[in-house]
Design a protein around this motif. Structure first.
Motif, PDB file in Angstrom:
ATOM      1  N   LYS A  22      -1.438  -0.274  12.227  1.00 44.45           N
ATOM      2  CA  LYS A  22      -0.386   0.460  11.522  1.00 44.45           C
ATOM      3  C   LYS A  22       0.639   0.919  12.549  1.00 44.45           C
ATOM      4  O   LYS A  22       0.283   1.489  13.574  1.00 44.45           O
TER       5      LYS A  22
ATOM      6  N   VAL B 173       3.093  -3.467   3.710  1.00 45.09           N
ATOM      7  CA  VAL B 173       3.423  -2.033   3.661  1.00 45.09           C
ATOM      8  C   VAL B 173       3.957  -1.682   2.276  1.00 45.09           C
ATOM      9  O   VAL B 173       3.691  -0.617   1.727  1.00 45.09           O
TER      10      VAL B 173
ATOM     11  N   THR C 192      -1.816  -1.954  -1.262  1.00 44.59           N
ATOM     12  CA  THR C 192      -1.955  -1.087  -0.094  1.00 44.59           C
ATOM     13  C   THR C 192      -1.739   0.368  -0.480  1.00 44.59           C
ATOM     14  O   THR C 192      -2.454   1.264  -0.039  1.00 44.59           O
ATOM     15  N   ARG C 193      -0.729   0.585  -1.341  1.00 52.19           N
ATOM     16  CA  ARG C 193      -0.435   1.981  -1.694  1.00 52.19           C
ATOM     17  C   ARG C 193      -1.597   2.625  -2.445  1.00 52.19           C
ATOM     18  O   ARG C 193      -1.934   3.777  -2.248  1.00 52.19           O
TER      19      ARG C 193
ATOM     20  N   ASN D 285      -5.593   2.354   0.172  1.00 53.79           N
ATOM     21  CA  ASN D 285      -5.620   2.356   1.632  1.00 53.79           C
ATOM     22  C   ASN D 285      -6.857   3.089   2.153  1.00 53.79           C
ATOM     23  O   ASN D 285      -7.466   3.900   1.462  1.00 53.79           O
TER      24      ASN D 285
ATOM     25  N   ALA E  18      -9.043   6.433   0.988  1.00 54.44           N
ATOM     26  CA  ALA E  18      -8.319   7.713   1.028  1.00 54.44           C
ATOM     27  C   ALA E  18      -8.662   8.519  -0.233  1.00 54.44           C
ATOM     28  O   ALA E  18      -8.739   9.752  -0.200  1.00 54.44           O
TER      29      ALA E  18
ATOM     30  N   SER F 180      -5.606   6.731   9.353  1.00 53.58           N
ATOM     31  CA  SER F 180      -5.494   6.515   7.902  1.00 53.58           C
ATOM     32  C   SER F 180      -4.550   5.347   7.635  1.00 53.58           C
ATOM     33  O   SER F 180      -4.000   4.752   8.556  1.00 53.58           O
ATOM     34  N   GLN F 181      -4.390   5.053   6.360  1.00 53.06           N
ATOM     35  CA  GLN F 181      -3.481   3.991   5.896  1.00 53.06           C
ATOM     36  C   GLN F 181      -3.787   2.625   6.503  1.00 53.06           C
ATOM     37  O   GLN F 181      -2.897   1.940   7.003  1.00 53.06           O
TER      38      GLN F 181
ATOM     39  N   SER G  20      -4.842  -1.220   6.053  1.00 57.85           N
ATOM     40  CA  SER G  20      -4.762  -2.240   5.005  1.00 57.85           C
ATOM     41  C   SER G  20      -5.439  -3.523   5.475  1.00 57.85           C
ATOM     42  O   SER G  20      -5.303  -3.899   6.636  1.00 57.85           O
TER      43      SER G  20
END
Ligand SMILES: Cc1cc2nc3c(=O)[nH]c(=O)nc-3n(C[C@H](O)[C@H](O)[C@H](O)COP(=O)(O)OP(=O)(O)OC[C@H]3O[C@@H](n4cnc5c(N)ncnc54)[C@H](O)[C@@H]3O)c2cc1C
Length: 378
Positions: A153, A165, A170-171, A174, A219, A261-262, A264
């Motif tokens: 990331k 992204v 992904t949103r 994640n 998450a 975090s985040q 993918s």
């Protein structure tokens, strides 16, 4: 004229190993890293043995370090069902703190300019000169070839509006990674993968009688626990009796865990704006496969073979980009796909239980699945 000025953005395993190979062949290498070495990263720190010889050839004295060799895999379900199997190739344990720092010292000794605390904000390709301008900390550098090895990331993913992204997947979906070092009583030749709802946690030995404990979860799982790790441990992780026992009995060596975090796992592009991408920046294999570090290292080896040919005028930039993409896909595309399919089989308590019970009588299937996520020594 030889085009041997190489800019590398990101100094993890992909970037540092590429820097060493290029410096040995007389390239003028500048490596940009936003952090300051040495530092801890989120990673399970189990390195597949397929990379052992390559890492030694880079100059890291692995055999002198007396590292734990890991030969057995244990998988548990949240209900405590356990499956054990010998690993087809196996691995060894070594912290990123130690291996990354060793690679930095080797790179420096070969003349690589390592710019720490330099976050690259922009990479422009200039058609007129067929070169790149790299911008960081209000300064610019011009290079002939540029590689992005900036990990899972980065601000550059956002700046380039890379498809993963933007994607809905992904949103919504994640992931979050959390790592601790600890001292505990656990066989040094074993790696355990303890499952819990919407996540899994690996534990295995590293150097100096320490262990790495690292987990991946969604998450959403953290959000459901009021965004508090301790609460998530109590409510979710500790439903697995093995995890409950490790957390209760181990001696934790960090005051706070290292987190990221985040994350993918979606497919990514391999070239952006003529910049070749390596390691997690090119595509991330799900951590339960324990193969991301080897892919980062092996990717740097194939990238350098093509970069060297380009620098010596043997192939054009177009050929560099297409040949690199073809070689990368041949080596890794299937592994990434298999990793995503395996990860999708874990998650719910019921699904994991059924999976482990069905696999238990068929060790050869377990071995086959593991082999599909790994490569051969390189
Ligand atoms: C929870 C978890 C567990 C894992 N466990 C394992 C395991 O046990 N075994 C295994 O083989 N793999 C594992 N992996 C995967 C492995 O950690 C990665 O595949 C590997 O670190 C990839 O290396 P890299 O060089 O691509 O990226 P990284 O090691 O992440 O390095 C990227 C570098 O780029 C820098 N950077 C980013 N943006 C910029 C910028 N704009 N300018 C300058 N620098 C920048 C970052 O600071 C970083 O140092 C795990 C991953 C996770 C998330």
């Amino acid at each position: 004229m030889r085009k041997n000025k190489l800019g590398i953005v990101g100094g993890g395993l992909a970037g540092l190993s590429l820097a060493i190979q290029a410096a040995r062949k007389g390239f003028e290498v500048t490596l940009f890293e936003k952090n300051t070495y040495p530092f801890h990263r989120v990673c399970g720190e189990y390195i597949s043995l397929e990379s052992y010889d390559f890492i030694e050839r880079l100059g890291v004295p692995l055999s002198a370090w007396n590292l734990p060799v890991i030969k057995e895999l244990e998988i548990t379900s949240p209900k405590g069902t356990r499956l054990s199997e010998a690993l087809p190739l196996g691995g060894f344990g070594l912290s990123r703190y130690q291996i990354d720092f060793e690679l930095v010292q080797i790179a420096r000794s070969l003349g690589v300019l390592i710019l720490e605390k330099h976050t690259v904000s922009k990479i422009d390709y200039l058609t007129a000169t067929d070169s790149f301008i790299i911008s960081a900390n209000q300064q610019t550098w011009e290079v002939d070839c540029c590689v992005g090895s900036f990990g899972k990331k980065s601000n550059l993913d956002v700046a380039w509006k890379r498809p993963f992204v933007q994607s809905q997947e992904t949103r919504l979906n994640n992931y979050l990674g959390v790592k601790y070092h600890l001292r505990t009583d656990f066989p040094k030749d074993k790696i355990a993968l303890h499952n819990f709802v919407d996540g899994y946690c690996g534990i295995s030995a590293i150097e100096d009688d320490k262990y790495c404990l690292c987990y991946l979860t969604t998450a959403q799982n953290l959000k459901k626990s009021g965004s508090k790790l301790e609460q998530m441990h109590e409510q979710v992780l500790f439903r697995n009796p093995y995890l409950k026992s490790i957390f209760a009995n181990a001696d934790f060596l960090f005051s706070e865990p290292v987190t990221i975090s985040q994350i993918s796992f979606e497919p990514k592009t391999l070239v952006e704006n003529h910049v070749l991408l390596l390691g997690d920046a090119a595509g991330m294999i799900t951590p339960l496969c324990g193969n991301g570090m080897s892919m980062a290292l092996h990717g740097s080896k194939i990238a350098f073979e093509w970069i060297d040919k380009y620098a010596n005028g043997i192939i054009s930039r177009y050929e560099l980009e297409t040949q690199f993409t073809t070689s990368w896909n041949q080596l890794f595309k299937r592994r990434l796909w298999v990793g995503r399919q395996i990860q999708a089989q874990f998650g719910s308590e019921f699904q994991t239980e059924v999976l482990l019970r069905s696999l238990k009588p068929f060790p050869f299937i377990v071995k086959k699945i593991i082999s599909l996520t790994h490569g051969k020594p390189f």
